[in-house]
Design an enzyme around this catalytic site. Structure first.
Site, PDB file in Angstrom:
ATOM      1  NE  ARG A  50      -2.968   0.403   3.298  1.00 43.09           N
ATOM      2  CZ  ARG A  50      -2.241   0.522   4.413  1.00 43.09           C
ATOM      3  NH1 ARG A  50      -1.449   1.574   4.593  1.00 43.09           N
ATOM      4  NH2 ARG A  50      -2.302  -0.403   5.356  1.00 43.09           N
ATOM      5  CG  ASP A  97      -9.327  16.073 -15.058  1.00 46.73           C
ATOM      6  OD1 ASP A  97      -8.591  15.476 -15.868  1.00 46.73           O
ATOM      7  OD2 ASP A  97     -10.392  15.601 -14.629  1.00 46.73           O
ATOM      8  CE1 TYR A 127     -16.002  11.118 -16.199  1.00 45.93           C
ATOM      9  CE2 TYR A 127     -15.626  11.105 -13.840  1.00 45.93           C
ATOM     10  CZ  TYR A 127     -15.928  10.437 -15.007  1.00 45.93           C
ATOM     11  OH  TYR A 127     -16.174   9.093 -14.970  1.00 45.93           O
ATOM     12  CE  LYS A 157     -12.013   7.899 -18.450  1.00 50.51           C
ATOM     13  NZ  LYS A 157     -12.354   9.155 -17.805  1.00 50.51           N
TER      14      LYS A 157
HETATM   15  C1  LIG Z   1     -12.872   9.543 -16.508  1.00 47.18           C
HETATM   16  C2  LIG Z   1     -12.528  10.887 -15.997  1.00 47.18           C
HETATM   17  C3  LIG Z   1     -12.320  11.101 -14.631  1.00 47.18           C
HETATM   18  C4  LIG Z   1     -12.485  10.008 -13.588  1.00 47.18           C
HETATM   19  O1  LIG Z   1     -11.539   9.004 -13.745  1.00 47.18           O
HETATM   20  P1  LIG Z   1     -11.809   7.432 -13.385  1.00 47.18           P
HETATM   21  O2  LIG Z   1     -10.548   6.802 -13.797  1.00 47.18           O
HETATM   22  O3  LIG Z   1     -13.010   7.020 -14.182  1.00 47.18           O
HETATM   23  O4  LIG Z   1     -12.077   7.396 -11.924  1.00 47.18           O
HETATM   24  C5  LIG Z   1     -11.964  12.377 -14.225  1.00 47.18           C
HETATM   25  N1  LIG Z   1     -11.830  13.395 -15.117  1.00 47.18           N
HETATM   26  C6  LIG Z   1     -12.030  13.222 -16.441  1.00 47.18           C
HETATM   27  C7  LIG Z   1     -11.871  14.377 -17.367  1.00 47.18           C
HETATM   28  C8  LIG Z   1     -12.393  11.966 -16.923  1.00 47.18           C
HETATM   29  O5  LIG Z   1     -12.607  11.801 -18.229  1.00 47.18           O
END
Ligand SMILES: *Cc1c(COP(=O)(O)O)cnc(C)c1O
Length: 380
Positions: free
Chosen positions: A47, A171, A99, A196
């Site tokens: 962890r 982000d 998001y 992604k």
């Molecule tokens: C998918 C996404 C998230 C969240 O990420 P997860 O891996 O699904 O928890 C946050 N911000 C953006 C822009 C996203 O596309």
């Protein structure tokens, strides 16, 4: 090292001192032996740290031109760790078009802990300054925004953040470090849903944070270890492998994205296309300045402008798969109002321009002729 080289070699010197394997071994272990109590090889419990995850975290830091990286169980686990830097009474200024899961985490979980969130449009950076007060501790920026593809001027917001001693988190999931480097533009924290583009193959869920400041990484690592939302070694290996082709994939996403955006713009059944590469995009100049290209994400509405009409179009697509998520090699289509953004109330959605008829595309790296043919038949 330049970017393409970093995706392959960044932080990867001597990943396997035992046998010299070029890829780091998948250290599928929860614990590590000690010769005498406290005498260990740098890892005690997985962890807290794992060598495969550590190799990925060094790669993440390298591609974002940061000093330190942390990998989490999901993008939202990474967001969760950032908000845990705050305490009751603190305030956050966030982009209003963001998001859906991040919005849900802020409003449904952290508001109950006494943290206040202001959701505002940040296309005009000056507006952010109006919301700063002595309780403001964090500015949350997503750019390009999801799903409206608005562009926010990171450098301009960073000036406001620095002047007020407030952290700026960006982000960077949509842009990827190939197109945009928020730390170089003045951000304190870069966040990714590595699910992604970084992973890139729709086969893993993961999150990441990258920072420059030593004190900040220590606090975030403390939270990561204390809260425990870590990713496993197998997933770390997969994302590390994904990153090695990030530059090639994103180049093709951009090429195909540009072609699809132009195709849609000229299609008689399409009303509006939201893509930052168009000169008519309200913040195209900012996009040109802070991004090296415009990406493969876009949204559009049809002239028919109805929920049912949009659903019919996405159902008819064959190569574009109807699915949540984005950033994989395959093209995906989504209907935000019923899928990714269903957790945002309709009134809030419409304030940001997110109509029920909006369709979002994550343009993949297939042959462009096949993608255009698929959209042509779906729109007909
Ligand atoms: C998918 C996404 C998230 C969240 O990420 P997860 O891996 O699904 O928890 C946050 N911000 C953006 C822009 C996203 O596309």
């Amino acid at each position: 090292m330049k970017f393409n080289t970093k995706t392959i070699h960044g932080g990867q010197d001597n990943v396997d001192p035992a046998y010299g394997s070029v890829m780091p071994p998948i250290y599928q272990t929860s614990t590590y032996s000690q010769t005498t109590p406290g005498d260990h090889s740098g890892f005690q419990y997985s962890r807290t740290g794992n060598p495969t995850r550590a190799a990925l975290e060094r790669s993440l830091a390298s591609i974002e031109s940061g000093n330190f990286g942390l990998a989490f169980a999901s993008g939202l686990a990474a967001v969760d760790a950032i908000i845990k830097l705050l305490k009751q009474g603190d305030e956050v200024i966030s982009t209003s078009d963001l998001y859906g899961g991040t919005y849900r985490l802020f409003t449904k979980i952290f508001e109950d802990f006494g943290i206040k969130f202001h959701f505002i449009g940040m296309e005009n950076a000056d507006k952010v300054a109006e919301f700063v007060n002595s309780n403001t501790k964090l500015i949350w920026v997503e750019t390009p925004t999801n799903p409206m593809l608005n562009i926010i001027d990171i450098a301009a917001i960073s000036k406001i953040a620095k002047a007020n001693d407030v952290l700026l988190a960006v982000d960077n999931t949509f842009a990827t470090p190939y197109l945009q480097q928020p730390l170089s533009l003045g951000a304190d924290i870069v966040m990714h849903s590595a699910t992604k583009y970084l992973g890139g193959h729709s086969d893993v869920v993961m999150g990441a944070l990258i920072v420059n400041d030593k004190d900040l990484i220590e606090r975030l690592h403390y939270i990561q270890n204390a809260s425990g939302a870590i990713c496993g070694p197998q997933d770390s290996f997969l994302v590390l492998r994904g990153i090695k082709t990030l530059h090639l994939r994103v180049q093709r996403h951009c090429e195909n994205g540009k072609a699809i955006a132009k195709f849609l713009q000229n299609h008689p059944k399409v009303d509006k296309v939201y893509w930052p590469g168009f000169e008519s995009h309200p913040n195209h100049e900012v996009a040109k300045r802070q991004m090296s290209d415009f990406g493969g994400m876009m949204s559009f509405t049809t002239v028919e402008d109805s929920y049912e009409g949009a659903v019919k179009v996405v159902e008819k697509m064959k190569i574009f798969t109807l699915a949540e998520s984005l950033g994989g090699v395959e093209s995906l289509a989504g209907h935000p109002a019923s899928m990714t953004h269903a957790s945002i109330p309709k009134e809030e959605r419409e304030k940001t321009g997110l109509k029920d008829s909006l369709i979002r595309l994550s343009v993949g790296i297939e042959d462009i002729e096949d993608l255009v043919a698929d959209l042509t038949q779906a729109l007909s």
